[in-house]
Write an enzyme that holds these catalytic residues in place. Structure first.
Site, PDB file in Angstrom:
ATOM      1  CB  SER A 144      -0.878   0.014   1.257  1.00  0.00           C
ATOM      2  OG  SER A 144      -1.452   1.288   1.469  1.00  0.00           O
ATOM      3  CE1 TYR A 157      -3.865  -2.123   4.996  1.00  0.00           C
ATOM      4  CE2 TYR A 157      -3.085   0.137   4.791  1.00  0.00           C
ATOM      5  CZ  TYR A 157      -3.552  -1.029   4.209  1.00  0.00           C
ATOM      6  OH  TYR A 157      -3.688  -1.107   2.854  1.00  0.00           O
TER       7      TYR A 157
END
Length: 256
Positions: A144, A157
């Site tokens: 990401s 995350y």
């Protein structure tokens, strides 16, 4: 162009969104697929039907990757399905929004187990298979832009995605003697089911678009095209790299 003829591919988290797009793209180019999800639901059935319609072989395995040992079984099941596995796409992932002080150990473990530990163990099982079969292999990790960009309230995350980036860099060197390539893809804002609330909130969506020089969200197919390139022999001299696919977001980003 069937550049993946006689190739067997496992795409984790491939019931919908980016994972499904990747599986379909690889099938369009000749691959036989192993799909994965938490359950064989309507979304999984739709992806299965699309791949079957292309004339490719496809199987589906259920596995909860919050339990990292399941990643080993999943890879071994994929190998058993076709007698081999050539390409591993570690796409499955999850995120949880919490203030840092409210994150519980359970929350931490769920995200890190799914996004990092299961990738580590699944990749390890795949590498062992390649070594035992004396064959090359390709691993693609779905990271990401938040391996790079701070994302307040999603600390675990971000940690997991930063770990993926370093895992990719380190294994690129260690696995090169075995002709196993590994690369990392870092998507930005992509129009997927996980972003449903964003897509339905025009004000919030407009704020996001102001941070994207191309002024649009990416599509799952955009990521799938990059996966197909990195998995192919066209990328035979690429390993250890992270590819941003974000419309210019990362180097233009400003926290609101």
């Amino acid at each position: 162009m069937e550049r993946f003829q006689q190739k067997a591919v496992l795409v984790t988290g491939s019931s919908q969104g980016i994972g499904a797009a990747c599986a379909i793209k690889l099938a369009q180019q000749g691959a036989d697929l192993v799909l994965h999800g938490l359950a064989r639901d309507e979304r999984a059935e739709d992806t299965l039907k699309q791949i079957e319609a292309l004339g490719r072989r496809v199987v589906f395995f259920e596995a909860d990757l919050c339990q990292p040992a399941n990643a080993i079984k999943l890879v071994n099941d994929a190998i058993s399905a076709y007698g081999k596995l050539d390409i591993l796409v570690n796409n499955a992932g999850m995120e949880k929004r919490h203030n840092f002080v409210d994150i519980t150990e359970k929350d931490y473990d769920q995200v890190m187990n799914t996004n990092l530990k299961s990738v580590f163990l699944g990749t390890q099982a795949f590498v062992k298979h390649c070594q035992q079969a004396n064959k090359p292999g390709v691993v693609i990790n779905m990271s990401s832009v938040h391996e790079e960009i701070a994302f307040p309230h999603f600390t675990v995350y971000c940690m997991s995605k930063g770990g993926l980036r370093m895992l990719t860099r380190n294994l690129a060197t260690e696995l090169a003697p075995y002709n196993i390539r590994i690369n990392n893809i870092a998507p930005g804002a992509i129009a997927t089911p996980i972003n449903k609330s964003l897509l339905e909130n025009k004000e919030q969506l407009n704020e996001v678009l102001q941070n994207i020089p191309l002024k649009k969200l990416g599509k799952p197919e955009d990521v799938a095209n990059l996966v197909a390139f990195l998995a192919s022999d066209d990328a035979s001299y690429i390993t250890g790299a992270t590819y941003l696919i974000d419309g210019g977001l990362t180097h233009h980003y400003k926290e609101q």
